[in-house]
Design a protein around this motif. Structure first.
Motif, PDB file in Angstrom:
ATOM      1  N   ILE A  98       0.902  -0.932  -0.207  1.00  0.00           N
ATOM      2  CA  ILE A  98      -0.608   0.317  -0.090  1.00  0.00           C
ATOM      3  C   ILE A  98       0.786   1.488  -0.284  1.00  0.00           C
ATOM      4  CG2 ILE A  98      -1.775   1.907   1.096  1.00  0.00           C
ATOM      5  CD1 ILE A  98      -2.835  -1.467   2.165  1.00  0.00           C
ATOM      6  N   LEU A  99       2.543   1.512   0.930  1.00  0.00           N
ATOM      7  CA  LEU A  99       3.030   2.408   0.823  1.00  0.00           C
ATOM      8  C   LEU A  99       3.797   2.823  -0.395  1.00  0.00           C
ATOM      9  CD1 LEU A  99       4.852   2.110   4.030  1.00  0.00           C
ATOM     10  CD2 LEU A  99       5.044   4.295   2.399  1.00  0.00           C
ATOM     11  N   THR A 100       3.905   0.962  -1.355  1.00  0.00           N
ATOM     12  CA  THR A 100       4.546   1.750  -2.617  1.00  0.00           C
ATOM     13  C   THR A 100       3.506   2.443  -3.415  1.00  0.00           C
ATOM     14  OG1 THR A 100       5.795  -0.071  -2.427  1.00  0.00           O
ATOM     15  CG2 THR A 100       5.434   0.578  -4.732  1.00  0.00           C
ATOM     16  N   LEU A 101       2.037   1.871  -3.420  1.00  0.00           N
ATOM     17  CA  LEU A 101       1.302   2.303  -4.695  1.00  0.00           C
ATOM     18  C   LEU A 101       0.843   3.473  -3.841  1.00  0.00           C
ATOM     19  CD1 LEU A 101      -1.209  -0.559  -4.519  1.00  0.00           C
ATOM     20  CD2 LEU A 101       0.192   0.497  -6.225  1.00  0.00           C
ATOM     21  N   ILE A 102       0.799   3.965  -2.525  1.00  0.00           N
ATOM     22  CA  ILE A 102       0.425   5.688  -2.563  1.00  0.00           C
ATOM     23  C   ILE A 102       1.381   6.039  -2.891  1.00  0.00           C
ATOM     24  CG2 ILE A 102      -0.048   6.993  -0.917  1.00  0.00           C
ATOM     25  CD1 ILE A 102      -1.758   5.074   0.435  1.00  0.00           C
ATOM     26  N   ALA A 103       2.708   6.444  -2.719  1.00  0.00           N
ATOM     27  CA  ALA A 103       3.651   6.864  -2.558  1.00  0.00           C
ATOM     28  C   ALA A 103       4.517   7.277  -3.902  1.00  0.00           C
ATOM     29  CB  ALA A 103       5.073   5.998  -1.729  1.00  0.00           C
ATOM     30  N   SER A 104       4.162   5.776  -4.712  1.00  0.00           N
ATOM     31  CA  SER A 104       4.443   5.876  -6.439  1.00  0.00           C
ATOM     32  C   SER A 104       4.184   6.825  -7.391  1.00  0.00           C
ATOM     33  CB  SER A 104       4.877   4.582  -6.736  1.00  0.00           C
ATOM     34  OG  SER A 104       3.554   3.801  -6.916  1.00  0.00           O
ATOM     35  N   ALA A 105       2.880   6.893  -6.630  1.00  0.00           N
ATOM     36  CA  ALA A 105       1.546   7.563  -7.145  1.00  0.00           C
ATOM     37  C   ALA A 105       1.658   9.048  -7.606  1.00  0.00           C
ATOM     38  CB  ALA A 105      -0.110   7.299  -6.829  1.00  0.00           C
ATOM     39  N   SER A 106       1.967   9.281  -5.215  1.00  0.00           N
ATOM     40  CA  SER A 106       2.122  10.793  -5.315  1.00  0.00           C
ATOM     41  C   SER A 106       3.885  11.538  -5.523  1.00  0.00           C
ATOM     42  CB  SER A 106       2.429  10.876  -4.315  1.00  0.00           C
ATOM     43  OG  SER A 106       1.197  10.229  -3.267  1.00  0.00           O
ATOM     44  N   ARG A 140      18.212  15.148  -1.040  1.00  0.00           N
ATOM     45  CA  ARG A 140      18.632  14.250  -2.227  1.00  0.00           C
ATOM     46  C   ARG A 140      20.119  13.964  -1.508  1.00  0.00           C
ATOM     47  NH1 ARG A 140      20.860  14.568  -8.333  1.00  0.00           N
ATOM     48  NH2 ARG A 140      21.172  16.782  -7.136  1.00  0.00           N
ATOM     49  N   GLY A 141      20.397  14.945  -0.190  1.00  0.00           N
ATOM     50  CA  GLY A 141      21.108  15.049  -0.491  1.00  0.00           C
ATOM     51  C   GLY A 141      21.417  14.228   1.660  1.00  0.00           C
ATOM     52  N   ILE A 142      19.687  14.054   2.295  1.00  0.00           N
ATOM     53  CA  ILE A 142      19.802  13.242   3.800  1.00  0.00           C
ATOM     54  C   ILE A 142      19.441  11.814   3.419  1.00  0.00           C
ATOM     55  CG2 ILE A 142      18.879  14.192   6.045  1.00  0.00           C
ATOM     56  CD1 ILE A 142      18.579  16.788   5.008  1.00  0.00           C
ATOM     57  N   PRO A 143      19.600  11.162   4.242  1.00  0.00           N
ATOM     58  CA  PRO A 143      19.869   9.459   4.423  1.00  0.00           C
ATOM     59  C   PRO A 143      18.390  10.070   4.564  1.00  0.00           C
ATOM     60  CG  PRO A 143      22.221   9.692   5.533  1.00  0.00           C
ATOM     61  CD  PRO A 143      21.592  11.270   4.725  1.00  0.00           C
ATOM     62  N   MET A 144      18.060   9.127   3.619  1.00  0.00           N
ATOM     63  CA  MET A 144      16.081   8.704   4.025  1.00  0.00           C
ATOM     64  C   MET A 144      15.413   8.415   4.600  1.00  0.00           C
ATOM     65  SD  MET A 144      13.324   7.157   1.565  1.00  0.00           S
ATOM     66  CE  MET A 144      12.759   5.618   2.159  1.00  0.00           C
ATOM     67  N   LEU A 146      17.072   9.731   8.083  1.00  0.00           N
ATOM     68  CA  LEU A 146      17.176  10.463   8.652  1.00  0.00           C
ATOM     69  C   LEU A 146      16.164  11.203   8.741  1.00  0.00           C
ATOM     70  CD1 LEU A 146      20.961  11.641   8.562  1.00  0.00           C
ATOM     71  CD2 LEU A 146      19.413  10.883  10.534  1.00  0.00           C
ATOM     72  N   ILE A 147      15.237  11.243   6.970  1.00  0.00           N
ATOM     73  CA  ILE A 147      14.083  12.080   6.731  1.00  0.00           C
ATOM     74  C   ILE A 147      13.076  11.230   7.508  1.00  0.00           C
ATOM     75  CG2 ILE A 147      12.486  12.254   5.079  1.00  0.00           C
ATOM     76  CD1 ILE A 147      15.271  14.235   4.966  1.00  0.00           C
ATOM     77  N   ILE A 148      13.040   9.860   7.683  1.00  0.00           N
ATOM     78  CA  ILE A 148      11.230   9.669   8.519  1.00  0.00           C
ATOM     79  C   ILE A 148      11.521   9.848   9.769  1.00  0.00           C
ATOM     80  CG2 ILE A 148      11.141   6.569   9.110  1.00  0.00           C
ATOM     81  CD1 ILE A 148      12.064   6.315   6.023  1.00  0.00           C
ATOM     82  N   ILE A 176       7.681   9.696   0.555  1.00  0.00           N
ATOM     83  CA  ILE A 176       7.402  10.637  -0.581  1.00  0.00           C
ATOM     84  C   ILE A 176       8.156  12.118  -1.164  1.00  0.00           C
ATOM     85  CG2 ILE A 176       5.225  12.344  -1.407  1.00  0.00           C
ATOM     86  CD1 ILE A 176       3.314  10.375   0.061  1.00  0.00           C
ATOM     87  N   ILE A 177       8.275  12.431   0.262  1.00  0.00           N
ATOM     88  CA  ILE A 177       9.680  14.012   0.333  1.00  0.00           C
ATOM     89  C   ILE A 177      10.824  13.748  -0.315  1.00  0.00           C
ATOM     90  CG2 ILE A 177      10.320  15.178   1.687  1.00  0.00           C
ATOM     91  CD1 ILE A 177       8.846  14.933   3.779  1.00  0.00           C
ATOM     92  N   THR A 178      11.910  12.543  -0.309  1.00  0.00           N
ATOM     93  CA  THR A 178      12.288  11.552  -0.340  1.00  0.00           C
ATOM     94  C   THR A 178      12.981  11.263  -1.891  1.00  0.00           C
ATOM     95  OG1 THR A 178      13.177  11.405   1.823  1.00  0.00           O
ATOM     96  CG2 THR A 178      14.750  10.445   0.197  1.00  0.00           C
TER      97      THR A 178
END
Lengths: 303, 249
Positions: A98-106, A140-144, A146-148, A176-178
């Motif tokens: 579900i995460l993949t579906l929502i994230a890839s569309a966004s 693009r420069g921050i490891p994902m 860390l963003i999470i 999605i942000i990353t």
């Protein structure tokens, strides 16, 4: 002599095509075909022998190693793995898929928008262009991971009214942000590889800047970046596992819970296999689209 | 005398410190063809791109049908609707079929319905003997066919003026002729055009006026007979001599 007489007496040796004359391979050619077959057989034998030798040696080293018994009991306990399979599958479908579906569309929408803003030249969009550049540079420069963590623990800490503290939603937002930043750059590079002469041709037909982008530049750009975008999709599927750090019970988290209960690591292997089941077909498909797009570009080069 | 379709007055263009066009003036009356000749890098293509507003002039004025198109307030899209341009490298859109290439501008720029645009496009393809190529992608066509499609694409919007930038330079000699005869037919039908070319025999056939450019300046101009047979400027003579040696005259 007429065409008919020359062509068809239906002799068994006639070539599959006909230029009007009969053709039987010369003795020389027959010999060459036999030699070619011999060579192919020899190569197949060498390939088979070297594969068996190398892979066999590796297997032997692993299986005869002193820890192999313990390892296979703790990592490859298939009957135990089978009993916990449903739990991991539930985590996989309810979270990762579900995460993949929502994230890839966004990500597709946001990434495309960012790419268009960054490649636009309109003076009115200047502030947005600057913001988009900063955005892409940062995320693009921050490891994902860390963003999470920052999104997952930072946003709830603000204690804003109406803002969710649902870890699943926060996890999706972080992904999605990353990935929007990654995808924006891939699409932008595609836009930049469309030759300026295509733009000139479109503009000289009277198409506006936007129409040129919409009908001429983007269709070519997106076609070119389809393989790298599919690559990013594979990476996205795997990276959805990172949100488990927030406590989302995805395939990895479900496996971890099981493993820490029984001290048997088979659940991890099972989770890995589930990911492979999805990612391997996708990478094969990516390879195929890449090969096709290269063929298409080569064909154009010859024209 | 009626108003000329195109007037170029004292145009100058530089890229950085390199002056590409200097004091260029030409007048193109309706139904005539002006041919620009000169070595590569003499400024022919730049002049065509300036007329099309793909480049902005640094000085001077360009008028289309008596209206200045080089003023700051000019909307380039409006100007380009009246112009057709054909490039040396065809520049067909590779992701669209031949027919789609041709109907794009009539539909999106001139607001024609798909049916009407398709009908007109097929008419043009038929006229130039390319109707069976309508449903193919450009990369399935020979260079000569691609260039003829590019010409048809620029004709589909019924331009006031056609700009042709060395349209045969990327073609092998066998294919040059089919493109040139297409251009000749347009000329016979009264199309006003400005062309840059290295084909001197062709220039003689279609030109009403020939301009010789060198280092961004028009050194000599006149009728094709005068220019190609009795040029007065030694530089023109020298250029024609070199073209002759290359076997193009």
């Amino acid at each position: 002599m007429s065409e008919d007489v020359r062509r068809g007496d239906g002799s068994p040796n006639s070539a599959p095509y006909s230029f009007g004359g009969e053709w039987t391979p010369s003795d020389f050619e027959i010999q060459r075909r036999a030699d070619r077959k011999k060579k192919v057989r020899k190569n197949a034998f060498i390939a088979a022998f070297s594969s068996i030798f190398v892979l066999g040696t590796l297997m032997t080293i692993i299986v005869t190693s002193p820890g192999w018994k313990v390892l296979s009991a703790t990592f490859f306990d298939w009957s135990y793995g089978f009993t916990i399979l449903p739990k991991i599958l539930v985590g996989f479908f309810e979270s990762n898929v579900i995460l993949t579906l929502i994230a890839s569309a966004s990500v597709a929408v946001i990434g495309l928008t960012l790419a268009l803003i960054r490649t636009s030249r309109s003076p009115a969009l200047t502030p947005f262009r600057i913001l988009a550049t900063i955005y892409v540079d940062m995320f693009r420069g921050i490891p994902m991971l860390l963003i999470i963590l920052l999104v997952g623990f930072g946003i709830p800490a603000l204690q804003l009214k109406g803002v969710t503290n649902n870890v699943f939603i926060l996890g999706i937002i972080a992904v999605i942000i990353t990935y929007s930043a990654y995808v924006a750059e891939v699409i932008r590079s595609g836009i930049l590889t469309v030759h300026p002469s295509q733009r000139a041709a479109a503009r000289s037909l009277g198409l506006s800047n936007f129409q040129t982008l919409r009908y001429v530049v983007l269709p070519q750009a997106l076609r070119r970046v389809t393989p790298p975008l599919l690559n990013d999709l594979v990476a996205l599927i795997k990276d959805t596992g990172l949100v488990s750090i927030l406590g989302v019970t995805d395939a990895i988290r479900a496996a971890q819970i099981e493993a820490s209960r029984t001290f048997n690591y088979t659940p991890y292997v099972i989770a890995a296999c589930i990911f492979l089941l999805v990612t391997i077909p996708l990478t094969r498909y990516t390879d195929r689209t890449l090969r096709r797009s290269i063929e298409r570009q080569n064909a154009q080069g010859q024209a | 005398m009626s108003m000329p379709v195109l007037e170029v007055k004292e145009v100058r263009k530089a890229f950085g410190s390199e002056v590409v066009l200097e004091d260029i003036s030409i007048t193109v009356p309706e139904h005539t063809a002006t041919v620009l000749i000169g070595a590569s890098g003499s400024g022919k293509s730049t002049l065509l791109r300036c007329i099309n507003l793909l480049e902005l002039v640094d000085d001077g004025i360009i008028k289309l049908d008596g209206q200045e198109i080089t003023s700051v307030d000019t909307d380039p899209d409006v100007v380009r609707r009246k112009l057709g341009m054909v490039f040396q490298s065809f520049n067909l859109f590779p992701h669209m079929k031949v027919l789609e290439n041709i109907i794009l501008a009539p539909m999106r720029v001139h607001g024609m319905s798909r049916d009407e645009a398709t009908e007109k496009a097929l008419e043009l393809l038929n006229r130039f003997g390319l109707s069976e190529k309508a449903d193919q992608y450009p990369d399935r066509l020979s260079g000569g066919q691609q260039q003829r499609v590019a010409i048809i694409r620029s004709l589909a919007v019924a331009p006031r003026l056609l700009l042709l930038d060395e349209v045969t330079s990327a073609l092998d000699p066998v294919l040059v002729n089919e493109v040139l005869s297409t251009v000749r037919e347009l000329k016979d039908h009264g199309m006003t055009m400005v062309l840059a070319t290295h084909e001197m025999g062709f220039a003689r056939q279609v030109a009403d006026e020939v301009c010789f450019l060198e280092k961004g300046r028009i050194l000599e101009w006149g009728t094709p007979e005068k220019m190609l047979e009795n040029p007065t400027n030694p530089r023109t003579k020298d250029f024609l001599q070199r073209v002759h040696e290359a076997g193009r005259l």
